[in-house]
Design an enzyme around this catalytic site. Structure first.
Site, short mmCIF file in Angstrom:
data_model
loop_
_atom_site.label_atom_id
_atom_site.label_comp_id
_atom_site.label_asym_id
_atom_site.label_seq_id
_atom_site.Cartn_x
_atom_site.Cartn_y
_atom_site.Cartn_z
N HIS A 61 50.04 93.17 -1.26
CA HIS A 61 48.62 92.86 -1.46
C HIS A 61 48.44 92.05 -2.74
CE1 HIS A 61 47.53 95.65 1.74
NE2 HIS A 61 46.25 95.36 1.56
N HIS A 114 50.11 102.11 -4.46
CA HIS A 114 51.11 101.47 -5.31
C HIS A 114 51.04 102.00 -6.73
CE1 HIS A 114 52.75 98.49 -2.56
NE2 HIS A 114 51.51 98.25 -2.13
#
Length: 394
Positions: free
Chosen positions: A164, A211
């Site tokens: 991302h 993350h």
């Protein structure tokens, strides 16, 4: 140095960021007097979620519950700051398939096909490199607890780097660097928008618990490095892509080869399928742009470049909205038809039921059906949709 890397990988750092932004595990928020609850974390579902959680056989090496047909529950959570919740969930959505299949083509339909082509090229590069790095390095995502995880589809994937963050950085700054020669705009404003958008996507990966800080930093740095290494050759690749007689062959053969040779794991994750989706969309778009160039109808802005930025009038908004809706319907319809046809054909060939999820995850089925599906989407986006606009007077 190792201590610094370990601290950036620490899930407690992500958990502290979530708490600062008003996202708590339900039991923590309950004991601290929190009143506002997320719809999926209400107490009346606690027992059901616990039962779902117990169905998960084990935690794999990625420190995440294994995803299976029964599903695995995400920990109940409570929200204290709804503004940040919706802001970060929206930002996280900028990295999903729905965004790529709708918003990126809008640049082609409403602004400049050149920019869309450049974006797709760099997007394919950074996403492929990022996905392969994940499955080669095999570094875990933040563990839960202490982290609250808001997305479960990709939870079985490895963490480093954040794709991302890679995609957001690459897309934002590729537009900024490429648009200067195509459209008249104030560079400082464009730079500010690029920084804000990429930063919001990066922070959303921490907020959603998917993350670590190290994953995000490595994603941004990897994307920057790839852009620096390839930037001098962007124009050269454009010429090859549009004018070389072997361009369509390379555009189809190379991505298909990369899809079939994607690194194998000891458990199923969505990375191979997602990578094949990206490579297929890029392959179809590349062939389509080559066809448009050969036909002499590229749909690029007319006049001396850079052209003025289109005025934001009511008519322009209406036309842009109409084009986007027609285009989105065309792409979604193409995706559904190509998916059904390719899946039916492959399942018939391999003599497996179409609704067998495990069979659809086999490489000999997953790779060709996703590649064919999204190659068709790319072809329709680059060749068909603009010609439909002409027929409809859009």
């Amino acid at each position: 140095m190792l201590e610094l890397l370990a601290s950036l990988q620490d899930p407690d750092l992500v958990a502290r960021f979530q708490r600062r932004c008003g996202l708590f595990p339900s039991e923590v928020a309950h004991h601290s007097g929190g009143k506002t609850r997320a719809p999926s974390g209400s107490e009346r579902h606690a027992d059901k979620r616990q039962r779902l959680k117990e169905r998960c056989d084990h935690q794999d090496n990625n420190s995440n519950y294994e995803y299976n047909e029964n599903g695995c529950s995400r920990p109940p959570y409570e929200v204290r700051n709804w503004l940040l919740y919706f802001l970060f969930r929206l930002s996280a959505g900028l990295g999903h398939e729905v965004f790529y299949i709708t918003c990126l083509p809008c640049i082609h339909w409403n602004l400049d096909p050149f920019l869309c082509r450049r974006l797709i090229n760099i997007w394919i590069l950074v996403m492929y490199v990022g996905q392969v790095m994940k499955d080669v390095l095999k570094l875990p995502r933040p563990s839960s607890p202490p982290v609250v995880k808001l997305e479960m589809r990709v939870d079985a994937e490895y963490g480093l780097p954040s794709t991302h963050a890679m995609a957001a950085t690459a897309i934002s700054f590729t537009v900024l660097l490429s648009a200067t020669s195509r459209i008249q705009f104030q560079f400082e404003v464009g730079l500010l928008i690029a920084v804000v958008l990429s930063s919001m996507v990066c922070l959303s990966r921490l907020y959603t618990g998917m993350h670590s800080v190290l994953d995000v930093i490595c994603g941004v740095l990897t994307s920057v490095l790839l852009m620096l290494l390839t930037y001098p050759y962007w124009e050269t690749f454009d010429r090859f892509q549009l004018t070389s007689p072997i361009s369509p062959v390379v555009a189809l053969a190379l991505p298909l080869l990369l899809s079939y040779t994607y690194p194998e794991l000891d458990h199923y994750t969505t990375t191979r399928g997602d990578t094949t989706t990206i490579l297929g969309a890029g392959a179809g778009s590349s062939v389509g742009y080559w066809v448009n160039e050969q036909l002499g109808q590229t749909f690029e802005p007319r006049g001396e470049l850079p052209v003025p930025l289109p005025a934001l009038t009511a008519r322009a908004l209406a036309m842009g909205t109409a084009r986007s809706l027609v285009g989105a319907v065309a792409l979604v319809g193409t995706r559904q038809v190509a998916k059904v046809v390719s899946l039916q054909a492959l399942c018939f060939w391999y003599r497996v039921p179409v609704n067998d999820r495990n069979a659809r995850r086999r490489k000999e089925i997953e790779v060709p059906y996703k590649f064919v599906t999204y190659t068709c989407v790319g072809l329709v986006n680059s060749i068909v949709v603009n010609r439909v606009f002409i027929l409809l007077g859009l």
